[in-house]
Design a protein around this motif. Sequence first.
Motif, short mmCIF file in Angstrom:
data_model
loop_
_atom_site.label_atom_id
_atom_site.label_comp_id
_atom_site.label_asym_id
_atom_site.label_seq_id
_atom_site.Cartn_x
_atom_site.Cartn_y
_atom_site.Cartn_z
N THR A 112 -5.71 3.55 -8.24
CA THR A 112 -4.97 3.15 -7.04
C THR A 112 -5.10 1.66 -6.77
OG1 THR A 112 -5.53 5.33 -6.18
CG2 THR A 112 -4.54 3.77 -4.65
N LEU B 296 -6.68 5.16 -1.99
CA LEU B 296 -5.97 4.17 -1.16
C LEU B 296 -6.92 3.41 -0.24
CD1 LEU B 296 -2.49 5.67 -0.15
CD2 LEU B 296 -2.95 3.58 -1.41
N MET C 153 0.83 -1.20 0.00
CA MET C 153 0.00 0.00 0.00
C MET C 153 0.87 1.26 0.00
SD MET C 153 -2.99 1.21 2.68
CE MET C 153 -1.83 1.66 4.00
N LEU D 253 1.54 4.24 -2.82
CA LEU D 253 1.51 5.67 -2.50
C LEU D 253 2.73 6.37 -3.08
CD1 LEU D 253 0.46 8.17 -1.01
CD2 LEU D 253 1.60 7.33 1.05
#
Length: 324
Positions: free
Chosen positions: A260, A235, A134, A138
């Motif tokens: 995302t 996210l 994750m 980002l």
Amino acid sequence: MKNPAVRVAVAYLVSAVVGVVIIASFVGALHHPVPHGVPLAVVGPDAARLEQSAGGAVDARPYADAAGARAAVLRREVEAAYLAGEGRLLVASAGGDTAAPHFTALMQRAAGRQLAVEDVRPLAEGDSSGVSGMFYVLGLLLTALATTVLTMRMQPMMHRGLRLAVLALGAVTGGLALTWVVGGLLGALTGAPLGLLAASSAVIFLVSVAVNGLMRRFGPRGVIAAAVLFIPIGLPASGGPFGAAFIEPWYAALGYVLPTRSALELVRSVVYFDGAALAVPLTVLGLWAVLGLVLMALPPRPMPRPAAPAAPAVPVAGAAPGAH
């Protein structure tokens, strides 16, 4: 707004709204992961009963044998597999939260028995919590945003073909740097360095093209909109380390159309699942890039011209002061 007090009040209000959006999005989606229709392979006659007993937490899909169910987990067709005859639950912690104790407990209640749990695709030793993917995504998104903004600022009138070449170069450069850090330096996402490099460069490039089109058409507002959609909304909507099946379905549905989640699934598939199930994430990312290309092909919006200064009043000859 010439009044300083009003400007300060508006600034505080905007700051509070930004904070509320971020907290509501991240905490609201990820603070209490609960399974919703988790795709589950079931080998045995009781697929329908198990789905009913689980109360909608799983989407049971019958499979003929244990080998087919295991292969389905590794191909990312399902999140887990229940082998009724053997009393076993096959999970893949690298793909989401199916290895978590609460999911195992739910499956045991639904099956009415103790289950032996086998993790057929565990997380890497350097990523035991599952959050590296994750945060890596980002980093990819921030790199794409920075590449686009810097390119547009330095060369705003660059030809479209040359601009795409520059964005591609920036994507490969960023992909090399981030892959080296997360794999070589930190040892978090290891096992497929070349695949991760290719996936990282593809994500940065495709998102850069999308943001470039938004910025060309809408200016800074386009970049701000992309940043908000992709990061504080995208996210959490991806499911983060838990997976999309463990957040609210309406939020997960939003995540399916944003780049995302596709970027996260692309990274997971390359690093942990030998490149399985790449078609959907690449298609979503590609469609965002197509949107960027379309916006780049449109004529730029005309900039508003500054108002001409008012001509100074010319006194009329012979007029007495104060005369009307």
